[in-house]
Design a protein around this motif. Structure first.
Motif, PDB file in Angstrom:
ATOM      1  N   MET A 274       0.825  -1.187   0.000  1.00 17.21           N
ATOM      2  CA  MET A 274       0.000   0.000   0.000  1.00 17.21           C
ATOM      3  C   MET A 274       0.871   1.253   0.000  1.00 17.21           C
ATOM      4  SD  MET A 274      -3.088   0.700  -0.100  1.00 17.21           S
ATOM      5  CE  MET A 274      -3.060   2.284  -0.826  1.00 17.21           C
ATOM      6  N   ILE A 275       1.955   1.182   0.751  1.00 14.03           N
ATOM      7  CA  ILE A 275       2.846   2.336   0.823  1.00 14.03           C
ATOM      8  C   ILE A 275       3.477   2.578  -0.545  1.00 14.03           C
ATOM      9  CG2 ILE A 275       4.973   3.200   1.882  1.00 14.03           C
ATOM     10  CD1 ILE A 275       4.101   1.649   4.408  1.00 14.03           C
ATOM     11  N   LYS A 276       3.864   1.488  -1.226  1.00 13.40           N
ATOM     12  CA  LYS A 276       4.453   1.624  -2.562  1.00 13.40           C
ATOM     13  C   LYS A 276       3.435   2.158  -3.564  1.00 13.40           C
ATOM     14  CE  LYS A 276       8.049  -1.820  -2.108  1.00 13.40           C
ATOM     15  NZ  LYS A 276       8.605  -3.071  -2.621  1.00 13.40           N
ATOM     16  N   ALA A 277       2.177   1.820  -3.363  1.00 11.95           N
ATOM     17  CA  ALA A 277       1.128   2.279  -4.285  1.00 11.95           C
ATOM     18  C   ALA A 277       0.923   3.779  -4.192  1.00 11.95           C
ATOM     19  CB  ALA A 277      -0.173   1.547  -3.996  1.00 11.95           C
ATOM     20  N   SER A 278       1.169   4.359  -3.027  1.00  9.99           N
ATOM     21  CA  SER A 278       0.955   5.801  -2.872  1.00  9.99           C
ATOM     22  C   SER A 278       2.171   6.624  -3.286  1.00  9.99           C
ATOM     23  CB  SER A 278       0.582   6.122  -1.421  1.00  9.99           C
ATOM     24  OG  SER A 278       1.694   5.945  -0.575  1.00  9.99           O
ATOM     25  N   ARG A 279       3.317   5.986  -3.483  1.00  4.13           N
ATOM     26  CA  ARG A 279       4.535   6.733  -3.833  1.00  4.13           C
ATOM     27  C   ARG A 279       4.396   7.570  -5.115  1.00  4.13           C
ATOM     28  NH1 ARG A 279       6.670   7.430   0.752  1.00  4.13           N
ATOM     29  NH2 ARG A 279       7.303   5.540   1.780  1.00  4.13           N
ATOM     30  N   PRO A 280       3.868   7.015  -6.210  1.00  2.00           N
ATOM     31  CA  PRO A 280       3.742   7.843  -7.429  1.00  2.00           C
ATOM     32  C   PRO A 280       2.829   9.051  -7.223  1.00  2.00           C
ATOM     33  CG  PRO A 280       3.427   5.536  -7.970  1.00  2.00           C
ATOM     34  CD  PRO A 280       3.494   5.634  -6.478  1.00  2.00           C
ATOM     35  N   TRP A 281       1.737   8.854  -6.501  1.00  2.00           N
ATOM     36  CA  TRP A 281       0.818   9.968  -6.245  1.00  2.00           C
ATOM     37  C   TRP A 281       1.514  11.039  -5.422  1.00  2.00           C
ATOM     38  CZ3 TRP A 281      -1.524  12.438  -2.105  1.00  2.00           C
ATOM     39  CH2 TRP A 281      -2.617  13.253  -2.423  1.00  2.00           C
ATOM     40  N   ARG A 282       2.231  10.621  -4.401  1.00  2.00           N
ATOM     41  CA  ARG A 282       2.930  11.585  -3.541  1.00  2.00           C
ATOM     42  C   ARG A 282       4.031  12.314  -4.313  1.00  2.00           C
ATOM     43  NH1 ARG A 282       3.146   8.887   2.341  1.00  2.00           N
ATOM     44  NH2 ARG A 282       4.331  10.760   2.786  1.00  2.00           N
ATOM     45  N   ALA A 283       4.761  11.593  -5.158  1.00  2.00           N
ATOM     46  CA  ALA A 283       5.838  12.217  -5.938  1.00  2.00           C
ATOM     47  C   ALA A 283       5.266  13.251  -6.904  1.00  2.00           C
ATOM     48  CB  ALA A 283       6.619  11.153  -6.696  1.00  2.00           C
ATOM     49  N   ARG A 284       4.135  12.926  -7.523  1.00  2.00           N
ATOM     50  CA  ARG A 284       3.523  13.864  -8.462  1.00  2.00           C
ATOM     51  C   ARG A 284       3.005  15.108  -7.734  1.00  2.00           C
ATOM     52  NH1 ARG A 284      -1.334  12.236 -12.293  1.00  2.00           N
ATOM     53  NH2 ARG A 284      -1.446  14.138 -13.482  1.00  2.00           N
ATOM     54  N   LEU A 285       2.403  14.918  -6.557  1.00  2.00           N
ATOM     55  CA  LEU A 285       1.927  16.048  -5.771  1.00  2.00           C
ATOM     56  C   LEU A 285       3.105  16.931  -5.346  1.00  2.00           C
ATOM     57  CD1 LEU A 285      -0.422  17.521  -4.400  1.00  2.00           C
ATOM     58  CD2 LEU A 285      -0.062  16.049  -2.404  1.00  2.00           C
ATOM     59  N   LYS A 286       4.214  16.314  -4.974  1.00  2.00           N
ATOM     60  CA  LYS A 286       5.406  17.079  -4.600  1.00  2.00           C
ATOM     61  C   LYS A 286       5.921  17.889  -5.784  1.00  2.00           C
ATOM     62  CE  LYS A 286      10.119  16.526  -2.856  1.00  2.00           C
ATOM     63  NZ  LYS A 286      10.613  17.578  -3.701  1.00  2.00           N
ATOM     64  N   ALA A 287       5.890  17.294  -6.981  1.00  2.00           N
ATOM     65  CA  ALA A 287       6.334  18.021  -8.174  1.00  2.00           C
ATOM     66  C   ALA A 287       5.422  19.217  -8.450  1.00  2.00           C
ATOM     67  CB  ALA A 287       6.366  17.087  -9.380  1.00  2.00           C
ATOM     68  N   PHE A 288       4.107  19.030  -8.295  1.00  2.00           N
ATOM     69  CA  PHE A 288       3.181  20.154  -8.458  1.00  2.00           C
ATOM     70  C   PHE A 288       3.501  21.262  -7.455  1.00  2.00           C
ATOM     71  CE2 PHE A 288      -0.387  17.101  -9.984  1.00  2.00           C
ATOM     72  CZ  PHE A 288       0.081  17.173 -11.280  1.00  2.00           C
ATOM     73  N   ALA A 289       3.730  20.875  -6.202  1.00  2.00           N
ATOM     74  CA  ALA A 289       4.001  21.856  -5.148  1.00  2.00           C
ATOM     75  C   ALA A 289       5.334  22.555  -5.374  1.00  2.00           C
ATOM     76  CB  ALA A 289       3.982  21.180  -3.789  1.00  2.00           C
ATOM     77  N   ASP A 290       6.350  21.828  -5.843  1.00  2.00           N
ATOM     78  CA  ASP A 290       7.649  22.455  -6.108  1.00  2.00           C
ATOM     79  C   ASP A 290       7.525  23.538  -7.166  1.00  2.00           C
ATOM     80  OD1 ASP A 290       8.949  20.927  -4.234  1.00  2.00           O
ATOM     81  OD2 ASP A 290       9.737  19.464  -5.679  1.00  2.00           O
ATOM     82  N   GLN A 291       6.683  23.281  -8.157  1.00  2.00           N
ATOM     83  CA  GLN A 291       6.505  24.273  -9.216  1.00  2.00           C
ATOM     84  C   GLN A 291       5.628  25.432  -8.735  1.00  2.00           C
ATOM     85  OE1 GLN A 291       4.945  22.688 -12.851  1.00  2.00           O
ATOM     86  NE2 GLN A 291       4.920  24.677 -13.866  1.00  2.00           N
TER      87      GLN A 291
END
Length: 174
Positions: free
Chosen positions: A1-18
């Protein structure tokens, strides 16, 4: 489950960084990582990230945040929150799980006894083979029951194993 959320979290972080390039303290909130690797921390992190994403939706939308992305995060949170092993197995309480475990262990033991009996019966007339088969089966069972020792983790009060006696060469001149 933790691995399943990694892509979503990484994409959200990229949105926030921008979106928060000039506000690193806000962007850092989106970079929260599950350091312990537990489901409880994952649940709290996903809830916090989803709340932050909804709170800053106006700033994140121009860089790619969509309603579908938020629904995906919400589905991940629901899946993590509702994760219960007893519920997944269809058991109503802990007692049922113990009864199921005990019946599985009993069945496995009975299958082992049946296999051992079949082996003994197969070599019934060969006494030496039958004795060796019984001894090997018993030793193997004991070996599986004993905890494995790692390196020098032996108890300090245990005596050291005896060293083998030196082998005298046979047929050598004395």
């Amino acid at each position: 489950m933790i691995k399943a959320s990694r892509p979503w979290r990484a994409r959200l972080k990229a949105f926030a960084d921008q979106a928060f390039a000039f506000e690193p303290d806000v962007a850092e909130q989106f970079a929260d990582v599950n350091t312990s690797g537990t489901l409880t921390e994952e649940t709290s992190d996903l809830a916090m990230l989803l709340r932050l994403a909804q709170q800053h939706q106006a700033r994140l939308a121009p860089v790619g945040l969509t309603e579908d992305f938020l629904r995906e995060g919400s589905a991940l949170l629901d899946e993590v929150s509702g994760r219960d092993l007893l519920g997944i197995l269809g058991l109503r309480n802990r007692e049922e799980s113990m009864v199921l475990r005990n019946s599985i262990v009993t069945y496995a033991t009975l299958l082992g006894n049946e296999a051992r009996a079949a082996g003994v019966n197969a070599c019934w007339d060969m006494h030496e083979v039958k004795r060796r088969f019984s001894a090997t089966s018993f030793r193997g069972a004991l070996r599986r029951l004993r905890p494995k020792r790692r390196g020098s983790a032996a108890a300090p009060d245990e005596p050291a194993p005896p060293e083998p006696a030196p082998v005298e060469p046979t047929g050598a001149p004395v």
